[in-house]
Write a protein that holds these residues in place. Structure first.
Motif, PDB file in Angstrom:
ATOM      1  N   HIS A  46       4.572  10.128  -6.886  1.00 52.33           N
ATOM      2  CA  HIS A  46       5.665  10.438  -7.808  1.00 52.33           C
ATOM      3  C   HIS A  46       5.103  10.755  -9.192  1.00 52.33           C
ATOM      4  CE1 HIS A  46       9.746  10.040  -9.561  1.00 52.33           C
ATOM      5  NE2 HIS A  46       9.085   9.585 -10.612  1.00 52.33           N
ATOM      6  N   ARG A  47       4.148   9.954  -9.641  1.00 50.91           N
ATOM      7  CA  ARG A  47       3.521  10.163 -10.959  1.00 50.91           C
ATOM      8  C   ARG A  47       2.815  11.510 -11.009  1.00 50.91           C
ATOM      9  NH1 ARG A  47       2.164   4.561 -12.099  1.00 50.91           N
ATOM     10  NH2 ARG A  47       3.641   3.985 -13.717  1.00 50.91           N
ATOM     11  N   ALA A  48       2.106  11.830  -9.918  1.00 46.16           N
ATOM     12  CA  ALA A  48       1.365  13.089  -9.885  1.00 46.16           C
ATOM     13  C   ALA A  48       2.339  14.261  -9.994  1.00 46.16           C
ATOM     14  CB  ALA A  48       0.554  13.181  -8.592  1.00 46.16           C
ATOM     15  N   ALA A  49       3.515  14.128  -9.357  1.00 46.73           N
ATOM     16  CA  ALA A  49       4.478  15.228  -9.331  1.00 46.73           C
ATOM     17  C   ALA A  49       5.368  15.259 -10.571  1.00 46.73           C
ATOM     18  CB  ALA A  49       5.343  15.119  -8.068  1.00 46.73           C
ATOM     19  N   HIS A  50       5.803  14.096 -11.042  1.00 41.50           N
ATOM     20  CA  HIS A  50       6.819  14.049 -12.102  1.00 41.50           C
ATOM     21  C   HIS A  50       6.358  13.357 -13.369  1.00 41.50           C
ATOM     22  CE1 HIS A  50       9.560  15.242  -8.888  1.00 41.50           C
ATOM     23  NE2 HIS A  50       9.124  14.236  -8.181  1.00 41.50           N
ATOM     24  N   GLY A  51       5.198  12.711 -13.340  1.00 41.87           N
ATOM     25  CA  GLY A  51       4.759  11.954 -14.509  1.00 41.87           C
ATOM     26  C   GLY A  51       5.484  10.624 -14.589  1.00 41.87           C
ATOM     27  N   ASP A  52       5.391   9.969 -15.745  1.00 36.42           N
ATOM     28  CA  ASP A  52       6.054   8.675 -15.934  1.00 36.42           C
ATOM     29  C   ASP A  52       7.538   8.898 -16.191  1.00 36.42           C
ATOM     30  OD1 ASP A  52       3.903   7.132 -15.461  1.00 36.42           O
ATOM     31  OD2 ASP A  52       3.417   6.722 -17.547  1.00 36.42           O
ATOM     32  N   ARG A  53       8.250   9.218 -15.132  1.00 36.92           N
ATOM     33  CA  ARG A  53       9.654   9.564 -15.277  1.00 36.92           C
ATOM     34  C   ARG A  53      10.443   8.970 -14.124  1.00 36.92           C
ATOM     35  NH1 ARG A  53      12.265  12.535 -18.712  1.00 36.92           N
ATOM     36  NH2 ARG A  53      14.160  13.612 -18.081  1.00 36.92           N
ATOM     37  N   CYS A  54      11.518   8.256 -14.475  1.00 35.85           N
ATOM     38  CA  CYS A  54      12.379   7.648 -13.466  1.00 35.85           C
ATOM     39  C   CYS A  54      13.527   8.594 -13.171  1.00 35.85           C
ATOM     40  CB  CYS A  54      12.901   6.300 -13.992  1.00 35.85           C
ATOM     41  SG  CYS A  54      14.202   5.600 -12.957  1.00 35.85           S
ATOM     42  N   PRO A  93      12.349   8.737 -19.194  1.00 46.99           N
ATOM     43  CA  PRO A  93      10.935   8.343 -19.156  1.00 46.99           C
ATOM     44  C   PRO A  93      10.807   6.869 -18.826  1.00 46.99           C
ATOM     45  CG  PRO A  93      11.500   9.459 -21.224  1.00 46.99           C
ATOM     46  CD  PRO A  93      12.786   9.136 -20.532  1.00 46.99           C
ATOM     47  N   ALA A  94       9.833   6.515 -17.988  1.00 45.77           N
ATOM     48  CA  ALA A  94       9.613   5.111 -17.625  1.00 45.77           C
ATOM     49  C   ALA A  94       8.182   4.951 -17.152  1.00 45.77           C
ATOM     50  CB  ALA A  94      10.579   4.687 -16.523  1.00 45.77           C
ATOM     51  N   SER A  95       7.509   3.936 -17.652  1.00 46.91           N
ATOM     52  CA  SER A  95       6.129   3.709 -17.235  1.00 46.91           C
ATOM     53  C   SER A  95       6.041   2.626 -16.164  1.00 46.91           C
ATOM     54  CB  SER A  95       5.275   3.321 -18.438  1.00 46.91           C
ATOM     55  OG  SER A  95       5.840   2.197 -19.075  1.00 46.91           O
ATOM     56  N   ASP A  96       7.139   1.860 -15.987  1.00 50.59           N
ATOM     57  CA  ASP A  96       7.095   0.763 -15.010  1.00 50.59           C
ATOM     58  C   ASP A  96       7.766   1.184 -13.703  1.00 50.59           C
ATOM     59  OD1 ASP A  96       9.553   0.964 -16.159  1.00 50.59           O
ATOM     60  OD2 ASP A  96       9.894  -1.187 -16.358  1.00 50.59           O
ATOM     61  N   LEU A  97       7.209   2.204 -13.077  1.00 54.28           N
ATOM     62  CA  LEU A  97       7.796   2.722 -11.844  1.00 54.28           C
ATOM     63  C   LEU A  97       7.472   1.822 -10.657  1.00 54.28           C
ATOM     64  CD1 LEU A  97       6.904   6.465 -12.419  1.00 54.28           C
ATOM     65  CD2 LEU A  97       9.174   5.431 -12.586  1.00 54.28           C
ATOM     66  N   THR A  98       8.458   1.656  -9.792  1.00 53.73           N
ATOM     67  CA  THR A  98       8.255   0.884  -8.565  1.00 53.73           C
ATOM     68  C   THR A  98       8.876   1.655  -7.409  1.00 53.73           C
ATOM     69  OG1 THR A  98      10.335  -0.307  -8.824  1.00 53.73           O
ATOM     70  CG2 THR A  98       8.377  -1.340  -9.776  1.00 53.73           C
ATOM     71  N   ALA A  99       8.356   1.428  -6.221  1.00 54.06           N
ATOM     72  CA  ALA A  99       8.900   2.085  -5.037  1.00 54.06           C
ATOM     73  C   ALA A  99       9.862   1.142  -4.334  1.00 54.06           C
ATOM     74  CB  ALA A  99       7.777   2.483  -4.094  1.00 54.06           C
ATOM     75  N   ASP A 100      10.861   1.712  -3.688  1.00 56.95           N
ATOM     76  CA  ASP A 100      11.836   0.900  -2.967  1.00 56.95           C
ATOM     77  C   ASP A 100      12.349   1.703  -1.772  1.00 56.95           C
ATOM     78  OD1 ASP A 100      13.284  -1.351  -2.496  1.00 56.95           O
ATOM     79  OD2 ASP A 100      14.900  -0.858  -3.868  1.00 56.95           O
ATOM     80  N   THR A 126       0.839  -1.200   0.000  1.00 54.23           N
ATOM     81  CA  THR A 126       0.000   0.000   0.000  1.00 54.23           C
ATOM     82  C   THR A 126       0.875   1.250   0.000  1.00 54.23           C
ATOM     83  OG1 THR A 126      -1.647  -1.212   1.256  1.00 54.23           O
ATOM     84  CG2 THR A 126      -1.873   1.180   1.215  1.00 54.23           C
ATOM     85  N   THR A 127       1.884   1.261   0.877  1.00 49.72           N
ATOM     86  CA  THR A 127       2.803   2.399   0.967  1.00 49.72           C
ATOM     87  C   THR A 127       3.504   2.619  -0.366  1.00 49.72           C
ATOM     88  OG1 THR A 127       3.198   1.829   3.272  1.00 49.72           O
ATOM     89  CG2 THR A 127       4.778   3.312   2.253  1.00 49.72           C
ATOM     90  N   ALA A 128       3.962   1.536  -0.985  1.00 48.32           N
ATOM     91  CA  ALA A 128       4.687   1.615  -2.254  1.00 48.32           C
ATOM     92  C   ALA A 128       3.778   2.160  -3.353  1.00 48.32           C
ATOM     93  CB  ALA A 128       5.224   0.236  -2.630  1.00 48.32           C
ATOM     94  N   ALA A 129       2.531   1.671  -3.383  1.00 45.89           N
ATOM     95  CA  ALA A 129       1.596   2.131  -4.415  1.00 45.89           C
ATOM     96  C   ALA A 129       1.329   3.620  -4.251  1.00 45.89           C
ATOM     97  CB  ALA A 129       0.295   1.337  -4.316  1.00 45.89           C
ATOM     98  N   GLN A 130       1.213   4.071  -3.009  1.00 43.16           N
ATOM     99  CA  GLN A 130       0.986   5.496  -2.749  1.00 43.16           C
ATOM    100  C   GLN A 130       2.189   6.319  -3.184  1.00 43.16           C
ATOM    101  OE1 GLN A 130       0.071   5.627   1.410  1.00 43.16           O
ATOM    102  NE2 GLN A 130      -2.115   5.208   1.108  1.00 43.16           N
ATOM    103  N   ALA A 131       3.391   5.813  -2.890  1.00 39.62           N
ATOM    104  CA  ALA A 131       4.607   6.529  -3.255  1.00 39.62           C
ATOM    105  C   ALA A 131       4.697   6.680  -4.769  1.00 39.62           C
ATOM    106  CB  ALA A 131       5.836   5.782  -2.715  1.00 39.62           C
ATOM    107  N   VAL A 132       4.374   5.604  -5.507  1.00 36.54           N
ATOM    108  CA  VAL A 132       4.422   5.661  -6.970  1.00 36.54           C
ATOM    109  C   VAL A 132       3.368   6.641  -7.490  1.00 36.54           C
ATOM    110  CG1 VAL A 132       4.023   4.340  -9.082  1.00 36.54           C
ATOM    111  CG2 VAL A 132       5.399   3.355  -7.247  1.00 36.54           C
ATOM    112  N   ALA A 133       2.174   6.601  -6.899  1.00 33.68           N
ATOM    113  CA  ALA A 133       1.099   7.496  -7.337  1.00 33.68           C
ATOM    114  C   ALA A 133       1.498   8.952  -7.111  1.00 33.68           C
ATOM    115  CB  ALA A 133      -0.186   7.169  -6.583  1.00 33.68           C
TER     116      ALA A 133
END
Ligand SMILES: [Zn+2]
Ligand SMILES: [Zn+2]
Length: 114
Positions: A60-68, A77-84, A51-58
């Motif tokens: 990040h996406r809201a702030a930076h878009g699909d960007r690693c 650019p990256a669409s397969d973002l994961t939290a760590d 849950t925490t990871a999904a929130q972090a990715v969401a």
């Protein structure tokens, strides 16, 4: 020992004295269980972490878009973002948002290998 009744394997239907699977499929199933348990345990993946990871990715996406932000490589650019965890849990890192970084799968894998 009284002989146990044979039952059909859940996977292939071969009669077996095991509880639910023939020797072959019992071994396969056990391996899958061990692998699932082992990897989830090693990475500290609990339901709460997911849950925490999904929130972090969401976020990040809201702030930076699909960007690693990149790990050892420039941001890309990256669409397969994961939290760590920035500091791994094994080294005392927490599940707090400030200890959670977002990277694409490739960068996360590279980071983990180090
Ligand atoms: Zn079987
Ligand atoms: Zn990346």
């Amino acid at each position: 020992m009284p002989p146990r009744r044979r039952r059909p394997c859940l996977v292939c239907g071969t009669l077996t004295r095991n509880a639910s699977r023939c020797d072959t499929h019992q071994a396969v199933w056990q391996q899958q269980q061990d692998r699932a348990r082992g990897s989830a345990h090693q990475r500290g993946y609990t339901q709460a972490w997911r849950t925490t990871a999904a929130q972090a990715v969401a976020q990040h996406r809201a702030a930076h878009g699909d960007r690693c932000p990149g790990w050892g490589v420039p941001a890309h650019p990256a669409s397969d973002l994961t939290a760590d965890h920035r500091i791994p849990k094994a080294r005392g890192g927490s599940d707090d948002p400030e200890n959670i970084g977002v990277l694409c799968r490739a960068c996360n894998g590279r980071k983990r290998d180090q």
